[in-house]
Design a protein around this motif. Structure first.
Motif, PDB file in Angstrom:
ATOM      1  N   MET A   1     -12.272   4.759  -9.020  1.00 23.53           N
ATOM      2  CA  MET A   1     -12.478   6.186  -9.682  1.00 23.53           C
ATOM      3  C   MET A   1     -11.869   7.297  -8.583  1.00 23.53           C
ATOM      4  SD  MET A   1     -13.836   4.994 -12.235  1.00 23.53           S
ATOM      5  CE  MET A   1     -14.242   6.597 -12.607  1.00 23.53           C
ATOM      6  N   ALA A   2     -11.979   6.979  -7.266  1.00 29.01           N
ATOM      7  CA  ALA A   2     -11.059   7.986  -6.516  1.00 29.01           C
ATOM      8  C   ALA A   2      -9.825   8.412  -6.715  1.00 29.01           C
ATOM      9  CB  ALA A   2     -11.579   7.447  -4.926  1.00 29.01           C
ATOM     10  N   VAL A   3      -9.167   7.224  -7.101  1.00 29.48           N
ATOM     11  CA  VAL A   3      -7.694   7.233  -7.584  1.00 29.48           C
ATOM     12  C   VAL A   3      -7.581   8.100  -8.798  1.00 29.48           C
ATOM     13  CG1 VAL A   3      -5.473   6.096  -8.315  1.00 29.48           C
ATOM     14  CG2 VAL A   3      -6.959   5.242  -6.287  1.00 29.48           C
ATOM     15  N   PHE A   4      -8.521   7.541  -9.746  1.00 26.39           N
ATOM     16  CA  PHE A   4      -8.326   8.288 -11.028  1.00 26.39           C
ATOM     17  C   PHE A   4      -8.704   9.970 -11.118  1.00 26.39           C
ATOM     18  CE2 PHE A   4     -10.518   9.259 -15.093  1.00 26.39           C
ATOM     19  CZ  PHE A   4      -9.422   9.368 -15.860  1.00 26.39           C
ATOM     20  N   ALA A   5      -9.624  10.270 -10.159  1.00 28.49           N
ATOM     21  CA  ALA A   5     -10.132  11.534  -9.965  1.00 28.49           C
ATOM     22  C   ALA A   5      -8.864  12.371  -9.461  1.00 28.49           C
ATOM     23  CB  ALA A   5     -11.098  11.726  -8.943  1.00 28.49           C
ATOM     24  N   ALA A   6      -8.268  11.766  -8.551  1.00 30.16           N
ATOM     25  CA  ALA A   6      -7.100  12.625  -7.884  1.00 30.16           C
ATOM     26  C   ALA A   6      -5.949  12.607  -9.053  1.00 30.16           C
ATOM     27  CB  ALA A   6      -6.483  11.921  -6.935  1.00 30.16           C
ATOM     28  N   LEU A   7      -5.692  11.879  -9.716  1.00 26.66           N
ATOM     29  CA  LEU A   7      -4.705  11.998 -10.783  1.00 26.66           C
ATOM     30  C   LEU A   7      -5.250  12.625 -11.965  1.00 26.66           C
ATOM     31  CD1 LEU A   7      -4.187   7.923 -11.499  1.00 26.66           C
ATOM     32  CD2 LEU A   7      -2.579   9.539 -10.385  1.00 26.66           C
TER      33      LEU A   7
ATOM     34  N   ALA B   1       0.853  -1.108   0.083  1.00 29.80           N
ATOM     35  CA  ALA B   1      -0.112   0.052  -0.054  1.00 29.80           C
ATOM     36  C   ALA B   1       0.875   1.138  -0.059  1.00 29.80           C
ATOM     37  CB  ALA B   1      -0.880  -0.007   1.278  1.00 29.80           C
ATOM     38  N   LEU B   2       1.926   1.121   0.884  1.00 32.87           N
ATOM     39  CA  LEU B   2       2.825   2.215   0.826  1.00 32.87           C
ATOM     40  C   LEU B   2       3.427   2.667  -0.475  1.00 32.87           C
ATOM     41  CD1 LEU B   2       4.621   1.841   4.260  1.00 32.87           C
ATOM     42  CD2 LEU B   2       3.187   3.866   3.730  1.00 32.87           C
ATOM     43  N   LEU B   3       3.851   1.562  -1.129  1.00 31.02           N
ATOM     44  CA  LEU B   3       4.768   1.327  -2.354  1.00 31.02           C
ATOM     45  C   LEU B   3       3.757   1.904  -3.684  1.00 31.02           C
ATOM     46  CD1 LEU B   3       6.743  -1.744  -2.065  1.00 31.02           C
ATOM     47  CD2 LEU B   3       7.503   0.337  -1.591  1.00 31.02           C
ATOM     48  N   GLU B   4       2.757   1.337  -3.710  1.00 31.48           N
ATOM     49  CA  GLU B   4       1.749   1.774  -4.706  1.00 31.48           C
ATOM     50  C   GLU B   4       1.185   3.055  -4.541  1.00 31.48           C
ATOM     51  OE1 GLU B   4      -0.432  -0.696  -7.098  1.00 31.48           O
ATOM     52  OE2 GLU B   4       0.215  -2.472  -6.402  1.00 31.48           O
ATOM     53  N   GLY B   5       1.147   3.376  -3.347  1.00 31.09           N
ATOM     54  CA  GLY B   5       0.733   4.828  -2.911  1.00 31.09           C
ATOM     55  C   GLY B   5       1.649   5.833  -3.564  1.00 31.09           C
TER      56      GLY B   5
ATOM     57  N   ARG C   1      -4.463  16.059 -10.689  1.00 25.90           N
ATOM     58  CA  ARG C   1      -2.918  16.505 -10.586  1.00 25.90           C
ATOM     59  C   ARG C   1      -2.737  16.528  -8.960  1.00 25.90           C
ATOM     60  NH1 ARG C   1      -4.032  15.858 -15.321  1.00 25.90           N
ATOM     61  NH2 ARG C   1      -2.572  16.086 -17.076  1.00 25.90           N
ATOM     62  N   ASP C   2      -3.576  15.750  -8.061  1.00 23.98           N
ATOM     63  CA  ASP C   2      -3.388  16.059  -6.783  1.00 23.98           C
ATOM     64  C   ASP C   2      -2.472  14.848  -6.405  1.00 23.98           C
ATOM     65  OD1 ASP C   2      -3.765  16.029  -4.229  1.00 23.98           O
ATOM     66  OD2 ASP C   2      -5.819  15.819  -4.277  1.00 23.98           O
ATOM     67  N   PRO C   3      -1.376  14.809  -5.966  1.00 28.90           N
ATOM     68  CA  PRO C   3      -0.490  13.771  -5.680  1.00 28.90           C
ATOM     69  C   PRO C   3      -0.636  13.219  -4.377  1.00 28.90           C
ATOM     70  CG  PRO C   3       0.973  15.616  -6.598  1.00 28.90           C
ATOM     71  CD  PRO C   3      -0.361  16.108  -6.577  1.00 28.90           C
ATOM     72  N   GLU C   4      -1.023  14.136  -3.378  1.00 28.42           N
ATOM     73  CA  GLU C   4      -1.207  13.666  -2.305  1.00 28.42           C
ATOM     74  C   GLU C   4      -2.742  12.900  -1.974  1.00 28.42           C
ATOM     75  OE1 GLU C   4      -0.493  16.811  -2.624  1.00 28.42           O
ATOM     76  OE2 GLU C   4       1.469  17.001  -1.701  1.00 28.42           O
ATOM     77  N   GLY C   5      -3.649  13.361  -2.735  1.00 34.29           N
ATOM     78  CA  GLY C   5      -4.949  12.925  -2.986  1.00 34.29           C
ATOM     79  C   GLY C   5      -4.869  11.328  -3.434  1.00 34.29           C
ATOM     80  N   ALA C   6      -3.993  11.306  -4.575  1.00 34.09           N
ATOM     81  CA  ALA C   6      -3.806  10.164  -5.331  1.00 34.09           C
ATOM     82  C   ALA C   6      -3.234   9.115  -4.444  1.00 34.09           C
ATOM     83  CB  ALA C   6      -2.992  10.168  -6.666  1.00 34.09           C
ATOM     84  N   GLU C   7      -2.175   9.415  -3.627  1.00 36.91           N
ATOM     85  CA  GLU C   7      -1.328   8.477  -2.765  1.00 36.91           C
ATOM     86  C   GLU C   7      -2.204   8.169  -1.699  1.00 36.91           C
ATOM     87  OE1 GLU C   7       2.617   8.490  -0.286  1.00 36.91           O
ATOM     88  OE2 GLU C   7       1.778  10.469  -0.533  1.00 36.91           O
ATOM     89  N   ALA C   8      -3.105   8.922  -1.233  1.00 32.03           N
ATOM     90  CA  ALA C   8      -4.043   8.530  -0.042  1.00 32.03           C
ATOM     91  C   ALA C   8      -5.126   7.586  -0.479  1.00 32.03           C
ATOM     92  CB  ALA C   8      -4.860   9.630   0.644  1.00 32.03           C
ATOM     93  N   ALA C   9      -5.656   7.913  -1.701  1.00 32.61           N
ATOM     94  CA  ALA C   9      -6.702   7.141  -2.470  1.00 32.61           C
ATOM     95  C   ALA C   9      -6.289   5.616  -2.745  1.00 32.61           C
ATOM     96  CB  ALA C   9      -7.474   7.799  -3.511  1.00 32.61           C
TER      97      ALA C   9
ATOM     98  N   GLU D   1       3.579   9.958  -7.713  1.00 30.17           N
ATOM     99  CA  GLU D   1       4.448  10.237  -8.581  1.00 30.17           C
ATOM    100  C   GLU D   1       3.802  10.369  -9.812  1.00 30.17           C
ATOM    101  OE1 GLU D   1       7.571  11.296  -8.237  1.00 30.17           O
ATOM    102  OE2 GLU D   1       7.983  10.614  -6.448  1.00 30.17           O
ATOM    103  N   ALA D   2       2.915   9.501 -10.138  1.00 28.12           N
ATOM    104  CA  ALA D   2       1.976   9.367 -11.592  1.00 28.12           C
ATOM    105  C   ALA D   2       1.331  10.772 -11.641  1.00 28.12           C
ATOM    106  CB  ALA D   2       1.192   8.193 -11.491  1.00 28.12           C
ATOM    107  N   ALA D   3       0.716  11.322 -10.493  1.00 24.42           N
ATOM    108  CA  ALA D   3       0.039  12.522 -10.566  1.00 24.42           C
ATOM    109  C   ALA D   3       0.726  13.635 -10.912  1.00 24.42           C
ATOM    110  CB  ALA D   3      -0.597  12.677  -9.158  1.00 24.42           C
TER     111      ALA D   3
END
Length: 206
Positions: free
Chosen positions: A165-171, A71-75, A174-182, A80-82
């Motif tokens: 969808m939450a991950v995608f919305a953050a990506l 979870a930490l690693l993919e987070g 362009r919300d790195p912290e949001g994408a990581e948390a999701a 980074e992807a965002a």
């Protein structure tokens, strides 16, 4: 050898009969033993003194220890992807999520898993960090050994879709912290779903 293990032809806990497998693969035992050393380093098999080689079994404790790490690693990959994703990358991810949504609506779990895997791989690629990618790949091999089917937990398919969808919305935002948390939430809830399956006696852990 990996294919034999991942396909279930060699089940967790199974004895690796070197003579029979060498004959099956039409190779000598020397390259087979070299391959077993690699698989042992990956955690897929273990060698027991005077007994031989066995396919490893993944325990509930293993899963409890692996999921927080992945979870930490993919987070971090989502973070980074965002930051790295171009408009073209977001468009490609949107197409993958449309496919994911379609499979979820139809209840096609196998196809959903395939689309899910493609999305995770795309995010890891966008992170552009080979060290993250390498460690995640190693951990995924262990999880694949467990033959997990967390989407069989009641309500999990739709929950998983919502998380994606939450991950995608953050990506997309362009919300790195949001994408990581999701992404961390997504992986954590996978473990919770597997734990629920185990409690209900319907666990797909092989």
């Amino acid at each position: 050898m990996r294919d034999l293990i991942f396909s279930g032809e060699l089940l967790p806990g199974a004895f690796v009969d070197e003579v029979a497998i060498a004959q099956q693969l039409e190779i000598s035992r020397t390259p087979l033993r070299e391959a077993l050393k690699v698989l042992a380093a990956e955690g897929l098999v273990r060698h027991e003194q005077r007994r031989g080689c066995f396919v490893n079994q993944v325990t509930e404790q293993d899963l409890d220890e692996i999921f927080p790490v992945i979870a930490l690693l993919e987070g971090r990959c989502a973070f980074e992807a965002a930051r790295n994703a171009t408009e073209a990358d977001i468009a490609a991810l949107e197409t993958l999520h449309e496919r994911l949504n379609k499979h979820a609506r139809a209840g096609r779990i196998t196809s959903y898993y395939e689309a899910n895997f493609a999305i995770h791989e795309a995010i890891i690629t966008l992170a552009n960090n080979r060290w993250l990618a390498q460690v995640i790949a190693d951990l995924r091999k262990i999880l694949k050994l467990a033959r997990l089917q967390q989407l069989h937990a009641p309500g999990r398919l739709q929950q998983s879709l919502s998380e994606h969808m939450a991950v995608f919305a953050a990506l997309k935002a362009r919300d790195p912290e949001g994408a990581e948390a999701a992404m961390k939430t997504h992986l954590t809830r996978q473990r919770e779903a597997l734990r629920e399956l185990a409690r209900s006696g319907r666990s797909k852990l092989a």
